[in-house]
Design an enzyme around this catalytic site. Structure first.
Site, PDB file in Angstrom:
ATOM      1  N   GLY A 207       0.835  -1.196   0.000  1.00 11.33           N
ATOM      2  CA  GLY A 207       0.000   0.000   0.000  1.00 11.33           C
ATOM      3  C   GLY A 207       0.870   1.246   0.000  1.00 11.33           C
ATOM      4  O   GLY A 207       2.063   1.198   0.327  1.00 11.33           O
ATOM      5  N   CYS A 208       0.269   2.354  -0.359  1.00 12.26           N
ATOM      6  CA  CYS A 208       1.043   3.591  -0.453  1.00 12.26           C
ATOM      7  C   CYS A 208       1.496   4.064   0.932  1.00 12.26           C
ATOM      8  O   CYS A 208       2.681   4.366   1.130  1.00 12.26           O
ATOM      9  CB  CYS A 208       0.234   4.663  -1.146  1.00 12.26           C
ATOM     10  SG  CYS A 208      -1.433   4.856  -0.513  1.00 12.26           S
TER      11      CYS A 208
END
Ligand SMILES: NC(=O)C1=CN([C@@H]2O[C@H](COP(=O)(O)OP(=O)(O)OC[C@H]3O[C@@H](n4cnc5c(N)ncnc54)[C@H](OP(=O)(O)O)[C@@H]3O)[C@@H](O)[C@H]2O)C=CC1
Ligand SMILES: CC(=O)N[C@@H](CCC(=O)OP(=O)(O)O)C(=O)O
Length: 361
Positions: A207-208
């Site tokens: 995920g970012c």
């Protein structure tokens, strides 16, 4: 015991970068007790000018499928691959936008010579060697389960990131529909799991937020430079992080000229971050993580507060991060990291196709 704040700045689907930071994670000192780590993927019309898709097509050796091409991460991958010497797109899928051309959905990609997008159920994978799966979590598991075993897969969703299926079900509120594939998936934090990624078939791209948090913290944890308690993360994201689908909370009127926190104490990235930090320390690490939505299209900043281990100085932290990252010419972001991972899986240089000139402002 001393505390320090780490500023981790990067962009989820691309980012702005200064000229002297091309291809790098950059560590710098500011204000005495603040270290900044920058990792970036340049975004620009300039990069389109560099692309010569038709000329390169016949020379490209790996046939790529982009599942979810009509979304933000899919579009960013298409933009990046325009300049990739080996990856050529042969298949693109969409859901609501199936049947449309990429240029009609994303005008900035109109110069590319690409097939129209089709529904996944109509896709023929006989002309594909590897896929980037840019679909919503939940949907992804079922689709990946049905893909031919011979394909290499980089999945940008969260579906295969958590090793513990029960934890996935708890945080995502969905039963996991492909637990057998979960066992096979390798977490795609490139700088940390490079060797495993090289030999993987299925990559769970991070995920970012977890990328922006784990990259600065893992080297400090591994070197025993920080305490494992009281790690506080104050993270901010641009709105593209929420995807292109229409949502009331992301309307201009809701997000412009303001900032708000969300998912306090229960954001689904908490177990992903804790899994990575616990692996690095070989003990259970917990964090306090609060994300915020900012009135900007793209970009991310994570400010991380940590306590230094006894006797450790800010210079030690600085040197550790500098040593770790200045040797790696990398670009970052959801799509950039996905391309970086597939480069490794296919035996190409990690930064192939990712060395763009940056755009400013
Ligand atoms: N945006 C970001 O910054 C990041 C996103 N991610 C993750 O990457 C994945 C993609 O994100 P993002 O690009 O932002 O998402 P978008 O919402 O922008 O795009 C989703 C894509 O999936 C397609 N799609 C939606 N539902 C289905 C379905 N039931 N069957 C087949 N295709 C479907 C959409 O097609 P259509 O538009 O035609 O309906 C679209 O192409 C998500 O799992 C997200 O969590 C990861 C890191 C960062
Ligand atoms: C702004 C925003 O809504 N961000 C998303 C995270 C996007 C992302 O990168 O994470 P995934 O890959 O896990 O979807 C969120 O907070 O859920």
């Amino acid at each position: 015991m001393s505390s320090v704040a780490l500023g981790s700045v990067f962009v989820d689907v691309g980012c702005l970068r200064k000229q002297n930071e091309v291809g790098r994670l950059k560590v710098s000192r500011r204000n005495g007790s603040v270290l900044r780590v920058r990792a970036s993927v340049a975004s620009s019309q300039q990069s389109l000018k560099l692309a010569k898709p038709e000329a390169q097509k016949s020379e490209k050796t790996v046939r790529i499928g982009v599942l979810g091409a009509s979304g933000y991460t899919g579009a960013e991958i298409i933009r990046l691959l325009a300049n990739h010497p080996q990856f050529g797109i042969t298949l693109m899928t969409a859901d609501r936008k199936a049947g449309q051309s990429i240029g009609s959905v994303f005008p900035h990609l109109v110069t590319q010579d690409l097939p129209d997008m089709i529904a996944v159920k109509d896709a023929d994978f006989s002309d594909v060697d590897a896929v980037f799966c840019c679909l919503p979590h939940g949907t992804t598991q079922e689709i990946i389960k049905c893909l031919p075993r011979g394909l290499k897969i980089v999945d940008l969703s969260a579906d295969f990131r958590l090793r513990d299926i029960d934890e996935y079900e708890e945080w995502y509120g969905l039963p996991h529909k492909a637990p057998e594939l979960q066992k096979e998936a390798i977490y795609g934090l490139t700088e940390v799991l490079r060797d495993e990624i090289r030999n993987a078939r299925l990559i769970a791209n991070p995920g970012c937020y977890p990328t922006s948090i784990q990259l600065p913290l893992i080297p400090l944890i591994k070197a025993h430079l920080i305490e494992l308690t009281n790690i506080i993360i104050d993270a901010k994201s641009g709105v593209s992080g929420a995807g292109r689908g229409a949502k009331e909370a992301n309307l201009y009127t809701e997000i412009s000229e303001g900032i708000h926190s969300y998912g306090i104490t229960k954001h689904r990235h908490v177990p992903e971050i804790e899994q990575g930090l616990s692996d690095a320390s070989h003990s259970k690490v917990t964090v306090s993580f609060t994300p915020h939505l900012m009135p900007m299209s793209r970009g991310m900043q994570s400010t991380i507060y940590v306590q230094m281990a006894p006797g450790v100085t800010i210079e030690d932290l600085y040197q550790q991060l500098k040593t770790t990252y200045e040797i790696d010419n990398l670009v970052k972001g959801a799509s950039g990291q996905a391309v970086q991972n597939l480069n490794l899986m296919m035996g190409f240089p990690e930064n192939m196709g990712l060395q763009y000139q940056s755009l400013f402002p």
